[in-house]
Design an enzyme around this catalytic site. Structure first.
Site, short mmCIF file in Angstrom:
data_model
loop_
_atom_site.label_atom_id
_atom_site.label_comp_id
_atom_site.label_asym_id
_atom_site.label_seq_id
_atom_site.Cartn_x
_atom_site.Cartn_y
_atom_site.Cartn_z
N GLN A 3 27.03 36.29 20.64
CA GLN A 3 26.96 37.69 21.09
C GLN A 3 28.22 38.47 20.72
O GLN A 3 28.15 39.64 20.35
CB GLN A 3 26.74 37.74 22.60
CG GLN A 3 25.32 37.37 23.01
CD GLN A 3 25.12 37.45 24.51
OE1 GLN A 3 26.07 37.48 25.29
NE2 GLN A 3 23.87 37.45 24.93
N ARG A 13 20.72 35.68 17.20
CA ARG A 13 20.85 36.26 18.53
C ARG A 13 20.81 35.16 19.57
O ARG A 13 19.81 34.96 20.27
CB ARG A 13 19.78 37.32 18.74
CG ARG A 13 20.08 38.56 17.89
CD ARG A 13 19.35 39.79 18.30
NE ARG A 13 19.99 40.97 17.77
CZ ARG A 13 19.48 42.20 17.81
NH1 ARG A 13 18.29 42.39 18.36
NH2 ARG A 13 20.13 43.22 17.31
N SER A 19 24.64 44.81 17.12
CA SER A 19 24.70 45.32 18.48
C SER A 19 25.89 46.25 18.69
O SER A 19 25.76 47.33 19.27
CB SER A 19 24.76 44.16 19.48
OG SER A 19 23.54 43.46 19.50
N ASP A 74 28.08 39.78 17.08
CA ASP A 74 26.88 40.53 16.69
C ASP A 74 27.23 41.95 16.27
O ASP A 74 27.34 42.86 17.09
CB ASP A 74 25.91 40.54 17.87
CG ASP A 74 24.55 41.12 17.52
OD1 ASP A 74 24.42 41.72 16.44
OD2 ASP A 74 23.61 40.98 18.33
N TYR A 128 14.07 40.22 17.32
CA TYR A 128 13.97 41.48 16.58
C TYR A 128 12.54 42.00 16.66
O TYR A 128 11.60 41.27 16.96
CB TYR A 128 14.36 41.28 15.11
CG TYR A 128 15.78 40.86 14.91
CD1 TYR A 128 16.81 41.79 14.93
CD2 TYR A 128 16.12 39.51 14.70
CE1 TYR A 128 18.13 41.41 14.74
CE2 TYR A 128 17.43 39.12 14.50
CZ TYR A 128 18.43 40.07 14.53
OH TYR A 128 19.74 39.69 14.36
#
Length: 377
Positions: A127, A122, A133, A130, A228
Site C-alpha cells: 500500500q 494491491r 493511489s 501504490d 481494479y
C-alpha cells in the site's frame, strides 16, 4: 551505488521522483544520490535544498545518467534517455507499458531491469508503494477545485438576506481512489453529492462520505481479483447508459474517473447527455488522456457544448506538483528500501517476491511480465 534523479522532460510533467526528505533516507540506505540541475524546480524544490540534503547536482542528463545503478523517474524516459542508461541498471517509474510497447522492447534490448510502478499489486504490504493511489488521491481533489473554478455558481447552500443560494449538485462517476477523494472534497465544499460505480462494494464507501450511491441493478461484478475495475457486458452498459442519462440531466457538475488498466477509458457520457445538462454545468474528465469518459472531451482543452464546459486537463496529478512529488517519491523510497541489504548496503532482490513479479517488466535482456508477453491484460 549511484541513484539518479533526472529532470522530467515529457510535456505537462512538473513532478520529480525525489524530494530532499527522501534523498536523506536514500543516502542512509547506502546510495549516492545524483539529481539533475533544476529537476525539482517545477515542484518548488530548488537545487540548494537537494544539496543541503546530501545529494550531488549534475549539470545535465548525460552526467545524471552516467554509471547510475538505479534510476528513479516519474514518467517513462525519452528515447535519447534510454540510450544513456547503462546495461544492468534498474529503472523504476510510471512506465506506461501498454501505451508504449516500443519502449519496453528498448529496455529489454538495452538490458535494463525495469519496474512499472503502476503495476504494483494491491496487497496490504504494498500500500505504501501504490503510486496510482497516491496520485489519484490528488487528482480527485484537484478535479473538484478545477470544477469550482469553471462553475459560475457557489458550491454550498447560502442563506442571505437577499435570498437563498441552492447547493451545487455533483455526480462522481467511478468510485476508486480519485472518485472517493472527489466525493469527500465536493462534500467539504458544501455540494450535494451522488456517485456511481460498477462495483457494488463502493456503495458503503460512498455513503460513509455522505454521498448518495447510484448503481445499475445487476448480478454482474465490476471488479477484478486485483481490485481494479473490469469492462462490463453490453447489456450492463445499456442499463448504465439509461441510468446515467436520467441522472446526469439533474446535475450541475459531473466528474468522471473511470479507467480500465490497459484499455481505452469506457465511454460514459454521450453528446446527448451533455446537451441534456443545464447551461453553466461543468464536466471534468479525469480519463481524457486514456480516450475520455465523455464523448466530447479533448485532452488539454476546455470544450463548450450547449453551454456546458467539458474540461480535459493533461496530467492532473502534476497540477499539484509539490504534494504529488512528495507522495510519489515516498512510494519509490518504500519500494526500494526492502530491496536493500542493511549490512552490505547493496541490492538484494528476491525475484520471487509478489511485488517484484507484479512490477518487473524486463530483465536479462527479455520482457518478463506475463501481461506483456501475452500481448494483453
Amino acid at each position: 551505488m549511484k541513484l539518479a534523479i533526472p529532470k522530467e522532460r515529457r510535456e505537462h510533467e512538473r513532478r520529480v521522483a525525489a524530494t530532499p526528505d527522501t534523498v536523506k533516507k536514500l543516502l542512509s540506505l547506502g546510495f549516492d544520490v545524483v539529481v539533475e540541475k533544476d529537476a525539482g524546480l517545477m515542484s518548488s524544490i530548488p537545487d540548494r535544498d537537494y544539496t543541503a540534503a546530501g545529494a550531488t547536482i549534475a549539470a545535465d542528463a548525460v552526467e545524471t545518467f552516467k554509471d547510475a545503478d538505479v534510476i528513479f523517474k516519474v514518467q517513462r524516459p525519452m528515447n535519447d534517455e534510454i540510450a544513456l542508461i547503462k546495461s544492468g541498471a534498474i529503472l523504476a517509474g510510471i512506465l506506461s507499458p501498454f501505451a508504449d510497447g516500443a519502449a519496453i522492447d528498448a529496455y529489454a534490448k538495452a538490458n535494463i531491469v525495469s519496474f512499472a510502478m503502476e503495476f504494483m499489486p494491491r496487497i496490504t504490504r504494498a500500500q505504501s508503494m501504490d503510486v496510482l493511489s497516491s496520485q489519484s488521491n490528488l487528482a480527485g481533489y484537484t478535479s473538484v477545485i478545477d470544477a469550482a473554478s469553471e462553475f459560475s455558481r457557489a458550491f454550498p447552500m447560502m442563506m442571505t438576506a437577499a435570498g437563498t443560494v441552492a447547493p451545487a449538485k455533483v455526480l462522481v462517476m467511478g468510485c476508486g481512489v480519485a472518485g472517493l477523494q472527489a466525493i469527500a472534497t465536493a462534500k467539504r465544499l458544501g455540494a450535494v453529492v451522488s456517485a456511481t460505480d460498477v462495483r457494488a462494494a463502493a456503495k458503503e464507501q460512498v455513503e460513509s462520505l455522505g454521498g448518495k450511491f447510484v448503481m445499475v441493478e445487476s448480478d454482474e461484478t465490476g471488479e477484478t481479483e486485483a481490485g481494479y475495475a473490469r469492462e462490463m457486458s453490453d447489456e450492463y452498459k445499456a442499463k448504465q447508459a439509461a441510468l446515467i442519462a436520467e441522472t446526469i440531466a439533474k446535475q450541475d457538475i459531473v466528474i468522471t474517473t473511470a479507467l480500465i488498466p490497459g484499455r481505452p477509458a469506457p465511454l460514459l457520457v454521450t453528446r446527448t447527455m451533455v446537451q441534456s445538462m443545464k447551461p453553466g454545468s461543468v464536466i471534468i474528465d479525469l480519463a481524457v488522456e486514456s480516450g475520455g469518459n465523455c464523448e466530447l472531451s479533448q485532452a488539454g482543452k476546455v470544450v463548450l457544448e450547449s453551454g456546458v464546459k467539458i474540461v480535459g486537463h493533461h496530467n492532473v496529478p502534476s497540477r499539484t506538483a509539490t504534494d504529488a512529488s512528495a507522495l510519489y517519491s515516498k512510494n519509490l523510497l518504500n519500494f526500494i528500501t526492502p530491496l536493500m541489504d542493511e549490512e552490505s548496503k547493496s541490492l538484494n532482490i528476491d525475484w520471487e517476491d509478489e511485488i517484484i513479479i507484479g512490477t518487473l517488466l524486463t530483465k536479462d535482456g527479455a520482457i518478463v511480465h506475463e501481461r506483456l508477453k501475452e500481448g494483453g491484460n
